[in-house]
Design a protein around this motif. Structure first.
Motif, PDB file in Angstrom:
ATOM      1  N   LEU A  69      30.433  34.628  12.197  1.00 34.68           N
ATOM      2  CA  LEU A  69      29.878  35.893  13.099  1.00 34.68           C
ATOM      3  C   LEU A  69      28.569  37.075  13.059  1.00 34.68           C
ATOM      4  O   LEU A  69      28.298  37.635  14.138  1.00 34.68           O
ATOM      5  CB  LEU A  69      31.705  36.964  12.681  1.00 34.68           C
ATOM      6  N   PHE A  70      28.741  36.782  12.101  1.00 33.44           N
ATOM      7  CA  PHE A  70      27.311  37.384  11.858  1.00 33.44           C
ATOM      8  C   PHE A  70      26.483  37.149  12.211  1.00 33.44           C
ATOM      9  O   PHE A  70      25.025  37.765  12.764  1.00 33.44           O
ATOM     10  CB  PHE A  70      27.027  38.326  10.070  1.00 33.44           C
ATOM     11  N   GLN A  71      26.430  35.610  12.303  1.00 35.25           N
ATOM     12  CA  GLN A  71      25.173  34.541  13.136  1.00 35.25           C
ATOM     13  C   GLN A  71      25.492  34.683  14.032  1.00 35.25           C
ATOM     14  O   GLN A  71      24.586  35.037  14.970  1.00 35.25           O
ATOM     15  CB  GLN A  71      25.500  33.175  13.011  1.00 35.25           C
ATOM     16  N   ASN A 100      35.404  51.456  23.996  1.00 27.79           N
ATOM     17  CA  ASN A 100      34.991  52.315  23.457  1.00 27.79           C
ATOM     18  C   ASN A 100      33.612  50.658  24.026  1.00 27.79           C
ATOM     19  O   ASN A 100      32.312  50.805  23.797  1.00 27.79           O
ATOM     20  CB  ASN A 100      34.874  52.222  21.998  1.00 27.79           C
ATOM     21  N   LEU A 101      34.229  50.165  23.418  1.00 24.61           N
ATOM     22  CA  LEU A 101      33.030  48.644  24.458  1.00 24.61           C
ATOM     23  C   LEU A 101      32.493  48.546  25.226  1.00 24.61           C
ATOM     24  O   LEU A 101      31.577  48.264  25.718  1.00 24.61           O
ATOM     25  CB  LEU A 101      34.008  47.114  24.212  1.00 24.61           C
ATOM     26  N   ARG A 102      33.237  49.067  26.069  1.00 20.99           N
ATOM     27  CA  ARG A 102      32.988  49.712  27.371  1.00 20.99           C
ATOM     28  C   ARG A 102      31.374  50.215  28.164  1.00 20.99           C
ATOM     29  O   ARG A 102      30.441  50.303  29.041  1.00 20.99           O
ATOM     30  CB  ARG A 102      33.763  49.753  28.603  1.00 20.99           C
ATOM     31  N   SER A 103      31.354  51.163  27.307  1.00 21.37           N
ATOM     32  CA  SER A 103      30.687  52.674  26.844  1.00 21.37           C
ATOM     33  C   SER A 103      29.659  52.083  26.058  1.00 21.37           C
ATOM     34  O   SER A 103      28.575  53.113  25.658  1.00 21.37           O
ATOM     35  CB  SER A 103      31.542  53.681  26.348  1.00 21.37           C
ATOM     36  N   SER A 104      29.489  51.291  24.651  1.00 26.08           N
ATOM     37  CA  SER A 104      28.494  51.706  23.963  1.00 26.08           C
ATOM     38  C   SER A 104      27.982  50.375  24.369  1.00 26.08           C
ATOM     39  O   SER A 104      27.263  49.985  25.028  1.00 26.08           O
ATOM     40  CB  SER A 104      29.228  50.592  22.724  1.00 26.08           C
ATOM     41  N   GLU A 105      26.594  51.017  23.085  1.00 24.38           N
ATOM     42  CA  GLU A 105      25.148  50.407  23.758  1.00 24.38           C
ATOM     43  C   GLU A 105      25.326  48.853  23.497  1.00 24.38           C
ATOM     44  O   GLU A 105      25.773  47.901  22.071  1.00 24.38           O
ATOM     45  CB  GLU A 105      24.192  50.709  22.818  1.00 24.38           C
ATOM     46  N   TRP A 106      24.235  47.819  23.848  1.00 24.78           N
ATOM     47  CA  TRP A 106      23.928  46.905  23.518  1.00 24.78           C
ATOM     48  C   TRP A 106      23.072  46.803  22.524  1.00 24.78           C
ATOM     49  O   TRP A 106      22.059  47.257  22.577  1.00 24.78           O
ATOM     50  CB  TRP A 106      23.713  46.012  24.478  1.00 24.78           C
ATOM     51  N   PRO A 107      22.816  45.492  21.136  1.00 26.43           N
ATOM     52  CA  PRO A 107      23.819  44.686  21.348  1.00 26.43           C
ATOM     53  C   PRO A 107      24.735  45.367  20.194  1.00 26.43           C
ATOM     54  O   PRO A 107      26.239  44.676  19.468  1.00 26.43           O
ATOM     55  CB  PRO A 107      23.308  43.677  19.827  1.00 26.43           C
ATOM     56  N   VAL A 108      24.989  46.508  19.381  1.00 28.40           N
ATOM     57  CA  VAL A 108      25.840  47.290  18.815  1.00 28.40           C
ATOM     58  C   VAL A 108      26.670  46.948  18.621  1.00 28.40           C
ATOM     59  O   VAL A 108      28.012  46.902  18.447  1.00 28.40           O
ATOM     60  CB  VAL A 108      25.661  49.322  18.551  1.00 28.40           C
ATOM     61  N   ASP A 109      27.720  46.567  20.040  1.00 30.48           N
ATOM     62  CA  ASP A 109      29.131  46.401  20.934  1.00 30.48           C
ATOM     63  C   ASP A 109      29.062  45.249  20.307  1.00 30.48           C
ATOM     64  O   ASP A 109      30.731  45.120  20.127  1.00 30.48           O
ATOM     65  CB  ASP A 109      29.024  46.529  22.549  1.00 30.48           C
ATOM     66  N   LEU A 110      28.552  44.780  19.924  1.00 29.58           N
ATOM     67  CA  LEU A 110      28.995  43.394  19.190  1.00 29.58           C
ATOM     68  C   LEU A 110      29.719  43.330  18.221  1.00 29.58           C
ATOM     69  O   LEU A 110      30.249  42.658  17.196  1.00 29.58           O
ATOM     70  CB  LEU A 110      27.968  42.362  19.091  1.00 29.58           C
ATOM     71  N   GLU A 111      28.894  44.148  17.236  1.00 28.66           N
ATOM     72  CA  GLU A 111      29.493  44.685  15.668  1.00 28.66           C
ATOM     73  C   GLU A 111      30.850  45.252  16.029  1.00 28.66           C
ATOM     74  O   GLU A 111      31.389  45.333  14.979  1.00 28.66           O
ATOM     75  CB  GLU A 111      28.584  45.076  14.936  1.00 28.66           C
ATOM     76  N   ARG A 112      30.580  46.278  17.348  1.00 29.92           N
ATOM     77  CA  ARG A 112      32.481  46.937  17.071  1.00 29.92           C
ATOM     78  C   ARG A 112      33.060  45.771  17.269  1.00 29.92           C
ATOM     79  O   ARG A 112      34.101  45.909  17.017  1.00 29.92           O
ATOM     80  CB  ARG A 112      31.811  47.960  18.370  1.00 29.92           C
ATOM     81  N   ALA A 113      33.144  44.694  17.638  1.00 32.18           N
ATOM     82  CA  ALA A 113      34.136  43.943  18.056  1.00 32.18           C
ATOM     83  C   ALA A 113      34.077  43.179  16.899  1.00 32.18           C
ATOM     84  O   ALA A 113      35.559  42.662  16.655  1.00 32.18           O
ATOM     85  CB  ALA A 113      33.515  43.031  19.323  1.00 32.18           C
ATOM     86  N   ARG A 114      33.239  42.541  16.765  1.00 35.57           N
ATOM     87  CA  ARG A 114      33.110  42.048  15.248  1.00 35.57           C
ATOM     88  C   ARG A 114      34.349  42.698  14.611  1.00 35.57           C
ATOM     89  O   ARG A 114      35.688  41.983  13.638  1.00 35.57           O
ATOM     90  CB  ARG A 114      32.313  41.865  14.840  1.00 35.57           C
ATOM     91  N   LEU A 115      34.283  43.579  14.149  1.00 35.18           N
ATOM     92  CA  LEU A 115      34.999  44.701  12.977  1.00 35.18           C
ATOM     93  C   LEU A 115      36.646  44.744  14.014  1.00 35.18           C
ATOM     94  O   LEU A 115      37.527  45.381  12.977  1.00 35.18           O
ATOM     95  CB  LEU A 115      34.555  46.516  13.088  1.00 35.18           C
ATOM     96  N   TRP A 116      36.728  45.040  15.031  1.00 35.97           N
ATOM     97  CA  TRP A 116      38.021  45.045  15.505  1.00 35.97           C
ATOM     98  C   TRP A 116      38.710  43.487  14.992  1.00 35.97           C
ATOM     99  O   TRP A 116      39.621  43.614  14.397  1.00 35.97           O
ATOM    100  CB  TRP A 116      37.609  45.190  16.903  1.00 35.97           C
TER     101      TRP A 116
END
Length: 687
Positions: free
Chosen positions: A519-521, A484-500
Motif C-alpha cells: 500500500l505504501f508502494q 472526505n475523499l471526494r474533496s481532498s487533494e491528490w495524492p493526499v487522498d490516497l493516504e487517507r484511503a489507506r488509513l481507512w
C-alpha cells in the motif's frame, strides 16, 4: 564392481570423488559424506551419478532412500539416474531404477512410513492428511470452542496460531522461546496457546487426521524408540538428502536417528544458499553436520562453476567471503569475460524501472530473449513501479513469488475505493468496497447501491442512508471517508484511503504487515500522476494478467520477462539478471537486520541473487528511497545507502556507473473547446 567406469569420465575430479565415495569392491559402506555444492557446480548431476554408480556397483535400489524437496525433483532425479545407468546396464537399467521406490520428499516418505507402522505406534492407518488451509480451519474451530475468540484483547488469528504451532514443531523450540524470538506480540498468550495446541492435537487424534507438520513429528517421535529407529534405519543401506541447507531441526533429528553412526549417509547442499529460515530451516544443520559423527564426515567441495563468468563469480565470492561462518569455497570457472558486474546508481525507484526496461529492450535487440532475462527482488512489493512501467510499455512478464502487484487483493481493494469515490455509480467497485465492511453482506450492499443509483447526488444519498444493522461504527467511518475523499487533494487522498483501509487489512489478512508495504508502494506510484483520474485510467488500461506462482506465461506472448523474488529464483539461472534495491533497508531488509543470524541470511540472499546470472549482472542502487513505519519521523523520503554487504574494499570487483535521468517532456495542454455531447448517439447504437 564393474571394471569400466567410462560413464563417469564427464565428471570433474571433485564430482567424481563425491560419486565414488565409500563404494568399495568388498561391499563395505563408507563414512558419512557432506558435499558442499556451490552455485552452478553441477550438484544435481553429481547426486544422480552417485545414485547410478551405487546401482551399477551392485547396491539394491530398494535399499536406497533419496530425499529431495519436491516430488518433481525426485522424479527428475530418477529419470536422470536411469539415463546414466543405461549406459552400462542397457535395458535392465529401467528395471533397476523402477525399484528406486524410496525417492521423494521428507513429508512424502514420512507419510508412507507412518502408514506402514501405524498400528505399532497407535495410529489408524486410514488417517487423512490436512493441508494448511484445513489445519487453520480446524485450529480456528478449537479456538472458538475454547472461547479464545471472545477475549477482551485480540487473540492471535487462526493463521498466526498455526504459524506458531508449526514453528515450535519444526524448530524443536519451546513455545516461550518461539514467541520471544519470532512472535513477540503474542508473548502474553503463552498459557492460552498451550491450551489451544493441546486441544488441537486432541481434536486431530479424535478425527484421525494428521497435519503437514505431523508427518515429520510422528516420524521423529517414532524413531526416538531405539528398536524402531534401528529397524527403519536398517531398511536402507544408503540415505541421501538433497538441499540439506534447507532442512529444519526436526528433519535433522529424523536423519540422525536413522543413521546415528552416519554409515551410508550423504547430504548435499550449500551453506551459502541457506535462505529459508522463515520456514524454520536452519543453516546450523549443514554447518554442524561433519562433527555429528566420529570419525567426522568427509567433506567434498564442488567449486567449479559451469554457469557464470569469472567476474560475476569473483564479485559473488567477495560478498560471501565476509560471512561470519561458512565452509571455505571460492567458485571459479573457465568462462572468462572482460565485463564486470554493474553497480548502477540511480536517482529513485521510478528511474530504476525505466533503466531496467531500457536495458532489457536493448538486450532483446541484440538477440537475448526476454525469457532469458530476469529481475530479482528481496520482497514482492519491491517490483510495483517496475510492473507499472512494463505494463505501460506493453512488455509481457511473468512474476514468481507472489501475485502481480496490481492484481493482489489488498491493492485491488484500495483501487476499488478510489474508483468508487471517483465514480459512485461504479457498482463493481462499490460492491467490492462495501463487502469489506463487517456486517455488510451481498443483500445489504445491493440495497445501498440501488439507493445511490436512484439519487442525483450518490454520495449524499450514501450519507443519508441508515447504517446496516450489524455495521455499526464501521459504517460511519466508511461514509466519512468517502465524503472526505471526494474533496481532498491528490495524492493526499490516497493516504487517507489507506488509513481507512488498514484496520480492515489487519482483520482480513494474516500477513497484513507484508501487504501494508504494497500500500505504501502504491502511494509512491500515485505520486507520479497529476490526478486521481489519470492514475486510475493509466493503471486500468492494459492491466497485468492475473497470475500467481502457478499461473505460467501469458497465453498470447511467446516471450516474456521474468520477475521473481530471490527466494523463488533459487536453483534458476538467466543470461542477464537485474537485482532491485541493493540498498540498506531492502537488502538487508529492515525486518532482517536484527539478530546476527538474520543479517547473515540477508547476505546469503544477495549471494544467491548474484549467482543466478550467466553473462550479465546489474545491481541497482536507488539514491532516493521511500521508507515508512518509523514512529519517530513517520513516512518520508530519504537518501539510501548502498548495501553494507558491498563495502568499499569490494568495489573494484564492480563497474560503477550512474544512470542519468532525462526529464520527461510535459504534455501540452489542449485548448478548451465547447463540450460536445456524444452520449445520445452512443445510446442510439443499441436501439
Amino acid at each position: 564392481m564393474l571394471a569400466s567406469t567410462a560413464y563417469l569420465d564427464g565428471l570433474n575430479p571433485e564430482q567424481r570423488r563425491a560419486v565414488e565415495h565409500g563404494i568399495g569392491p568388498d561391499g563395505t559402506i563408507g563414512v558419512p559424506l557432506l558435499v558442499i555444492a556451490g552455485a552452478g557446480s553441477g550438484k544435481t548431476n553429481t547426486l544422480a551419478h552417485r545414485v547410478a554408480h551405487l546401482i551399477v556397483a551392485g547396491a539394491d535400489p530398494r535399499r536406497i532412500l533419496l530425499m529431495t524437496f519436491s516430488r518433481r525433483a525426485a522424479a527428475e532425479m530418477a529419470d536422470r539416474v536411469e539415463r546414466i545407468a543405461r549406459r552400462v546396464l542397457g535395458d535392465t537399467a529401467s528395471v533397476m531404477t523402477d525399484a528406486l521406490s524410496w525417492a521423494g520428499t521428507f513429508h512424502g516418505i514420512g507419510a508412507r512410513l507412518l502408514r506402514e507402522y501405524a498400528e505399532r505406534i497407535g495410529l489408524d492407518p486410514a488417517f487423512t492428511i490436512h493441508d494448511r488451509e484445513d489445519s487453520a480451519d480446524l485450529i480456528n474451530l478449537v479456538r472458538h470452542d475454547l472461547g479464545l475468540s471472545r477475549t477482551e484483547s485480540r487473540f492471535p488469528t487462526k493463521g498466526t496460531c498455526l504459524a506458531i504451532y508449526s514453528r515450535c514443531v519444526n524448530a524443536e523450540m519451546e513455545i516461550e522461546a518461539t514467541l520471544g524470538q519470532f512472535f513477540p506480540w503474542c508473548a502474553g498468550w503463552v498459557g492460552e496457546l498451550k491450551r489451544l495446541f493441546a486441544a488441537y492435537v486432541e481434536a486431530k487424534q479424535q478425527q484421525n487426521v494428521l497435519d503437514y507438520d505431523d508427518l515429520l513429528l510422528y516420524w521423529a517421535q517414532m524413531v526416538k524408540h531405539a528398536a524402531l529407529a534401528e529397524e527403519i534405519g536398517g531398511r536402507f543401506d544408503h540415505v541421501m538428502v538433497d538441499e540439506y541447507q534447507d532442512t529444519n531441526r526436526l528433519q535433522s533429528s529424523v536423519l540422525l536417528a536413522l543413521k546415528p553412526a552416519g554409515h551410508g549417509l550423504t547430504v548435499v547442499g550449500d551453506d551459502a544458499q541457506s535462505i529459508y529460515s522463515f520456514r524454520a530451516a536452519t543453516v546450523r544443520n549443514i554447518l554442524d553436520f561433519p562433527e555429528q559423527f566420529s570419525p567426522a564426515a568427509e567433506i567434498v567441495t564442488l567449486d567449479r562453476n559451469y554457469r557464470s563468468t569469472q567476474p560475476i563469480l569473483s564479485a559473488a565470492n567477495g560478498v560471501i567471503s565476509l560471512a561470519k561462518e561458512r565452509f571455505t569455497k571460492n567458485l571459479w570457472t573457465d568462462r572468462m569475460s572482460a565485463h564486470k558486474p554493474q553497480l548502477v546508481a540511480i536517482r529513485d525507484e521510478a528511474d530504476q524501472a525505466r533503466y531496467i526496461v531500457g536495458q532489457v529492450l536493448a538486450n532483446r535487440e541484440q538477440g537475448t530473449l526476454l525469457k532469458h532475462q530476469a529481475v530479482l527482488f528481496r520482497t514482492s512489493s519491491h517490483s510495483g513501479p517496475l510492473e507499472v512501467e512494463l505494463t505501460r510499455r506493453n512488455i509481457p512478464f511473468v512474476k514468481f513469488g507472489g501475485l502481480k502487484f496490481l492484481e493482489a487483493a489488498h491493492v485491488k481493494d484500495m483501487l476499488a475505493l478510489l474508483r468508487f469515490t471517483e465514480n459512485p455509480r461504479d457498482r463493481v467497485a462499490g460492491f467490492r468496497v462495501l463487502h469489506l465492511l463487517p456486517g455488510v453482506g451481498p443483500a445489504s450492499a445491493q440495497r445501498v447501491l440501488d439507493s445511490m443509483a436512484e439519487a442525483a447526488d450518490p454520495i449524499a444519498a450514501l450519507a443519508a442512508l441508515p447504517s446496516p444493522p450489524r455495521a455499526g461504527e464501521d459504517w460511519r467511518l466508511f461514509v466519512e471517508t468517502v465524503e472526505n475523499l471526494r474533496s481532498s487533494e491528490w495524492p493526499v487522498d490516497l493516504e487517507r484511503a489507506r488509513l481507512w483501509y488498514e484496520p480492515h487489512l489487519d482483520r482480513i489478512h494474516e500477513d497484513s504487515e507484508v501487504r501494508r508495504a504494497d500500500l505504501f508502494q502504491l502511494e509512491q506510484i500515485a505520486g507520479g500522476y497529476p490526478s486521481r483520474q489519470r492514475f486510475l485510467t493509466e493503471l486500468t488500461l492494459d492491466p497485468p494478467d492475473a497470475t500467481s506462482d502457478q499461473a505460467g506465461a501469458p497465453l498470447l506472448d511467446e516471450d516474456y520477462l521474468i520477475l521473481s523474488t530471490i527466494h523463488s529464483a533459487k536453483g534458476q539461472e538467466w543470461k542477464s539478471v537485474f537485482v532491485l534495491n541493493v540498498v540498506d533497508g531492502c537488502m538487508p531488509s529492515d525486518l532482517g537486520a536484527g539478530r546476527s543470524a538474520e543479517l547473515e541470511e540477508e547476505r546469503r540472499l544477495l549471494y544467491v541473487a548474484m549467482t543466478r546470472a550467466r553473462d550479465d549482472l546489474h545491481l541497482l542502487v536507488p539514491q532516493r528511497f521511500f521508507v515508512h513505519g518509523q514512529a519517530a519521523k513517520g513516512d518520508r523520503h530519504m537518501y539510501a545507502s548502498r548495501t553494507r554487504f558491498i563495502p568499499e574494499k569490494l568495489l573494484p570487483m564492480f563497474e560503477r556507473t550512474t544512470w542519468p535521468r532525462a526529464a520527461p517532456a510535459e504534455p501540452s495542454t489542449a485548448s478548451r473547446a465547447a463540450p460536445i455531447d456524444i452520449r445520445a448517439g452512443m445510446r442510439g447504437m443499441w436501439r
